[in-house]
Motif scaffolding. Structure first.
Motif, mmCIF file in Angstrom:
data_model
loop_
_atom_site.group_PDB
_atom_site.id
_atom_site.type_symbol
_atom_site.label_atom_id
_atom_site.label_comp_id
_atom_site.label_asym_id
_atom_site.label_seq_id
_atom_site.Cartn_x
_atom_site.Cartn_y
_atom_site.Cartn_z
ATOM 1 N N ARG A 191 0.876 -1.677 -0.131
ATOM 2 C CA ARG A 191 0.565 -0.270 -0.526
ATOM 3 C C ARG A 191 1.059 1.008 0.046
ATOM 4 N NH1 ARG A 191 -1.430 2.481 4.637
ATOM 5 N NH2 ARG A 191 -3.882 4.156 4.387
ATOM 6 N N ARG A 192 0.733 2.155 -1.746
ATOM 7 C CA ARG A 192 1.980 3.384 -0.768
ATOM 8 C C ARG A 192 0.794 4.391 -1.758
ATOM 9 N NH1 ARG A 192 5.981 1.572 -4.948
ATOM 10 N NH2 ARG A 192 5.350 -0.572 -4.000
ATOM 11 N N ARG A 193 1.244 5.652 -1.055
ATOM 12 C CA ARG A 193 0.855 6.986 -1.234
ATOM 13 C C ARG A 193 0.526 7.317 -3.113
ATOM 14 N NH1 ARG A 193 -0.216 10.871 2.415
ATOM 15 N NH2 ARG A 193 -0.225 12.336 0.715
ATOM 16 N N LEU A 194 -0.986 7.915 -3.448
ATOM 17 C CA LEU A 194 -0.859 7.605 -4.732
ATOM 18 C C LEU A 194 0.256 8.300 -6.080
ATOM 19 C CD1 LEU A 194 -3.234 7.541 -7.041
ATOM 20 C CD2 LEU A 194 -3.299 9.903 -6.281
ATOM 21 N N GLU A 195 0.985 9.804 -4.696
ATOM 22 C CA GLU A 195 1.647 10.494 -5.955
ATOM 23 C C GLU A 195 3.353 9.101 -6.026
ATOM 24 O OE1 GLU A 195 2.389 12.346 -1.674
ATOM 25 O OE2 GLU A 195 0.339 11.527 -2.826
ATOM 26 N N THR A 196 3.542 8.793 -4.645
ATOM 27 C CA THR A 196 4.510 7.806 -4.986
ATOM 28 C C THR A 196 3.977 6.701 -6.358
ATOM 29 O OG1 THR A 196 4.827 7.993 -2.848
ATOM 30 C CG2 THR A 196 5.833 6.440 -3.898
ATOM 31 N N GLY A 197 3.204 6.021 -5.427
ATOM 32 C CA GLY A 197 2.379 5.386 -7.005
ATOM 33 C C GLY A 197 2.717 5.501 -8.030
ATOM 34 N N LEU A 198 2.284 6.361 -8.676
ATOM 35 C CA LEU A 198 1.977 6.601 -10.362
ATOM 36 C C LEU A 198 3.596 7.453 -10.599
ATOM 37 C CD1 LEU A 198 -0.528 9.427 -9.882
ATOM 38 C CD2 LEU A 198 -0.729 7.986 -11.350
ATOM 39 N N ALA A 199 4.560 7.462 -9.579
ATOM 40 C CA ALA A 199 5.822 8.056 -9.245
ATOM 41 C C ALA A 199 6.819 6.722 -10.430
ATOM 42 C CB ALA A 199 7.088 8.532 -9.066
ATOM 43 N N ARG A 200 6.355 5.548 -9.389
ATOM 44 C CA ARG A 200 7.151 4.564 -9.931
ATOM 45 C C ARG A 200 6.340 3.780 -11.354
ATOM 46 N NH1 ARG A 200 7.944 -0.646 -5.685
ATOM 47 N NH2 ARG A 200 9.120 -2.418 -7.049
ATOM 48 N N LEU A 201 4.687 4.260 -10.975
ATOM 49 C CA LEU A 201 4.633 3.332 -12.554
ATOM 50 C C LEU A 201 4.415 3.879 -13.697
ATOM 51 C CD1 LEU A 201 2.095 1.822 -13.609
ATOM 52 C CD2 LEU A 201 0.519 3.410 -13.187
ATOM 53 N N ALA A 202 5.356 5.033 -13.461
ATOM 54 C CA ALA A 202 5.317 6.139 -14.875
ATOM 55 C C ALA A 202 6.990 5.684 -15.313
ATOM 56 C CB ALA A 202 5.444 7.508 -14.968
ATOM 57 N N ASP A 203 7.874 5.581 -14.448
ATOM 58 C CA ASP A 203 9.099 5.154 -14.205
ATOM 59 C C ASP A 203 9.572 3.508 -14.562
ATOM 60 O OD1 ASP A 203 11.901 6.134 -14.489
ATOM 61 O OD2 ASP A 203 12.386 4.969 -11.843
ATOM 62 N N ARG A 204 8.747 3.501 -13.939
ATOM 63 C CA ARG A 204 8.747 1.616 -13.981
ATOM 64 C C ARG A 204 7.640 0.200 -14.552
ATOM 65 N NH1 ARG A 204 12.862 0.289 -9.021
ATOM 66 N NH2 ARG A 204 11.558 1.960 -8.303
ATOM 67 N N PRO A 205 6.784 0.573 -15.267
ATOM 68 C CA PRO A 205 5.834 0.335 -15.349
ATOM 69 C C PRO A 205 5.423 -1.890 -15.287
ATOM 70 C CG PRO A 205 6.124 1.155 -17.109
ATOM 71 C CD PRO A 205 7.350 1.417 -16.488
ATOM 72 N N ASN A 206 6.896 -2.297 -15.421
ATOM 73 C CA ASN A 206 6.817 -3.511 -15.846
ATOM 74 C C ASN A 206 7.006 -4.654 -14.512
ATOM 75 O OD1 ASN A 206 7.246 -3.103 -18.184
ATOM 76 N ND2 ASN A 206 9.495 -3.239 -17.816
ATOM 77 N N GLY A 207 7.332 -3.498 -13.653
ATOM 78 C CA GLY A 207 7.210 -4.170 -11.621
ATOM 79 C C GLY A 207 5.628 -4.335 -11.375
ATOM 80 N N PHE A 208 4.585 -4.087 -11.721
ATOM 81 C CA PHE A 208 3.431 -4.048 -11.366
ATOM 82 C C PHE A 208 2.861 -5.429 -11.936
ATOM 83 C CE2 PHE A 208 4.363 0.168 -10.450
ATOM 84 C CZ PHE A 208 4.233 0.641 -8.938
ATOM 85 N N GLY A 209 2.089 -5.943 -11.098
ATOM 86 C CA GLY A 209 0.692 -6.829 -11.875
ATOM 87 C C GLY A 209 -0.692 -5.834 -11.812
ATOM 88 N N VAL A 210 -1.817 -6.288 -10.490
ATOM 89 C CA VAL A 210 -2.853 -5.259 -9.909
ATOM 90 C C VAL A 210 -2.084 -3.766 -9.507
ATOM 91 C CG1 VAL A 210 -5.059 -6.134 -9.591
ATOM 92 C CG2 VAL A 210 -3.934 -7.708 -10.702
ATOM 93 N N VAL A 211 -2.721 -2.984 -10.603
ATOM 94 C CA VAL A 211 -2.932 -1.608 -9.393
ATOM 95 C C VAL A 211 -4.105 -1.843 -8.643
ATOM 96 C CG1 VAL A 211 -2.457 0.245 -9.503
ATOM 97 C CG2 VAL A 211 -0.364 -0.952 -10.444
ATOM 98 N N VAL A 212 -4.463 -1.716 -7.626
ATOM 99 C CA VAL A 212 -6.311 -1.145 -7.662
ATOM 100 C C VAL A 212 -5.602 0.388 -7.217
ATOM 101 C CG1 VAL A 212 -5.209 -1.869 -5.618
ATOM 102 C CG2 VAL A 212 -7.798 -1.667 -5.902
#
Length: 360
Positions: free
Chosen positions: A199-220
């Motif tokens: 569980r992470r803050r929205l802005e932190t998650g967005l930054a990581r998603l934009a930089d390294r989307p390959n590291g995610f499976g399901v994002v809720v």
């Protein structure tokens, strides 16, 4: 049952040769073009569906009673079918209720599921290994305990999607603590020990998603920013023209595009029908027509693999032909029965859409 509640006993998939009634919204702007192209492909592939047109345009100049009449007819249709296949519709001006949102609320649609998969090497992208699923809330005014109950239901659905799709990672992007408390998240995650959860803050998650989307499976994403996160993910994967969306309710489901009406392109035979078509593939899986869904999906994969791309997909290294909307649909139809050579066929994909919309 009142006119305000389209809930009904779910009829379930119709097996055998009977056609499944589907409420169809042809939409506004480019909506009719992408819907007509998609229906032509689905029917050519053998989809056993009966089209029941529904008007949800909500044109600004219409009188209030006209809006009410259209919405009432849409409720009645959805009550009969339980499935809505929707092209994009015009967002009404401020102060006017959006018919789609009203219908979604009445139908208790509580979880939107959006697969975001890169189609490399057929379609150029900076993230060729990207393959994730966004699950997010629908807009609502729930507060306090009701908000937490809604978040709990959304979480259970997201974890269940991860498990069924063979994904071993789930991340929650949270705007503020009361949107999803740590205690609730940990309690739900405890039911799924086979899935790593964070569980992470929205802005932190967005930054990581934009930089390294390959590291995610399901994002809720609980709360109001789910659509933003899903649109970002779609663009990273290859563009909103490839992005389908499915919303699940207690008795109903809605399948649509992520993109909007693009009125500047309407009637010009230039738009990509892929998102509408892939939403149709998800719909076919939902109603139990899995073989037809795979047949359509594989033909679409073979088409883009052959370098037949609409204008939004064009890339010098991969594009061979650039047809319009109708020409692209024709190309998919001619490949029905074929399987892709490089891309994973639909039936062997680890994120096979067959079960993506089943309720948790």
């Amino acid at each position: 049952m009142t006119d305000q509640t389209p809930h009904r006993p779910r009829p379930g998939p119709r097996h055998g040769r009977a056609n499944q009634p589907i409420s169809i919204v042809f939409g506004d702007g480019i909506g009719p073009e992408v819907m007509q192209a998609s229906l032509r492909i689905l029917l050519a592939a053998g989809a056993r569906i009966a089209v029941e047109p529904v008007d949800l345009s909500g044109r600004p100049g219409d009188a209030e009673e006209d809006h009410a009449r259209l919405l009432s007819a849409a409720r009645q249709s959805l009550r009969r079918t339980g499935v809505l296949y929707r092209a994009p519709v015009t967002t009404p001006p401020a102060g006017v209720a959006c018919p789609v949102q009203v219908l979604s609320r009445d139908a208790d649609l509580f979880a939107t599921t959006r697969p975001c998969r890169a189609m490399a090497p057929a379609i150029a992208t900076r993230h060729p290994a990207m393959d994730l699923i966004i699950v997010h809330d629908l807009p609502g005014a729930a507060q306090g305990d009701a908000r937490q109950m809604r978040a709990e239901r959304l979480l259970h659905h997201a974890f269940a999607v991860a498990r069924r799709q063979g994904l071993r990672r789930l991340d929650a992007f949270v705007e503020h603590p009361d949107a999803l408390t740590a205690e609730l998240f940990d309690a739900v995650a405890g039911h799924y020990p086979d899935i790593a959860a964070g569980r992470r803050r929205l802005e932190t998650g967005l930054a990581r998603l934009a930089d390294r989307p390959n590291g995610f499976g399901v994002v809720v994403v609980p709360g109001r920013h789910g659509d933003l996160v899903a649109t970002l993910a779609a663009r990273l994967a290859g563009g909103v023209g490839l992005a389908p969306s499915a919303a699940l309710g207690t008795d109903c489901a809605m399948f649509s595009t992520v993109h909007g009406t693009a009125p500047q392109l309407a009637g010009r035979d230039r738009v990509n029908p892929s998102a509408m078509l892939l939403a149709g593939v998800m719909m076919l899986h939902h109603i139990g027509q899995h073989r037809v869904a795979d047949r359509v999906h594989d033909a679409w994969l073979a088409t883009i693999e052959d370098g037949i791309h609409t204008a939004d997909m064009v890339h010098p290294g991969t594009t061979r032909l650039c047809p319009g909307t109708r020409g692209f649909a024709d190309a998919v139809i001619t490949r029905l029965g074929q399987a892709p050579r490089m891309l994973r066929p639909a039936a062997v994909s680890p994120h096979h859409n067959q079960n993506i919309m089943m309720q948790a």
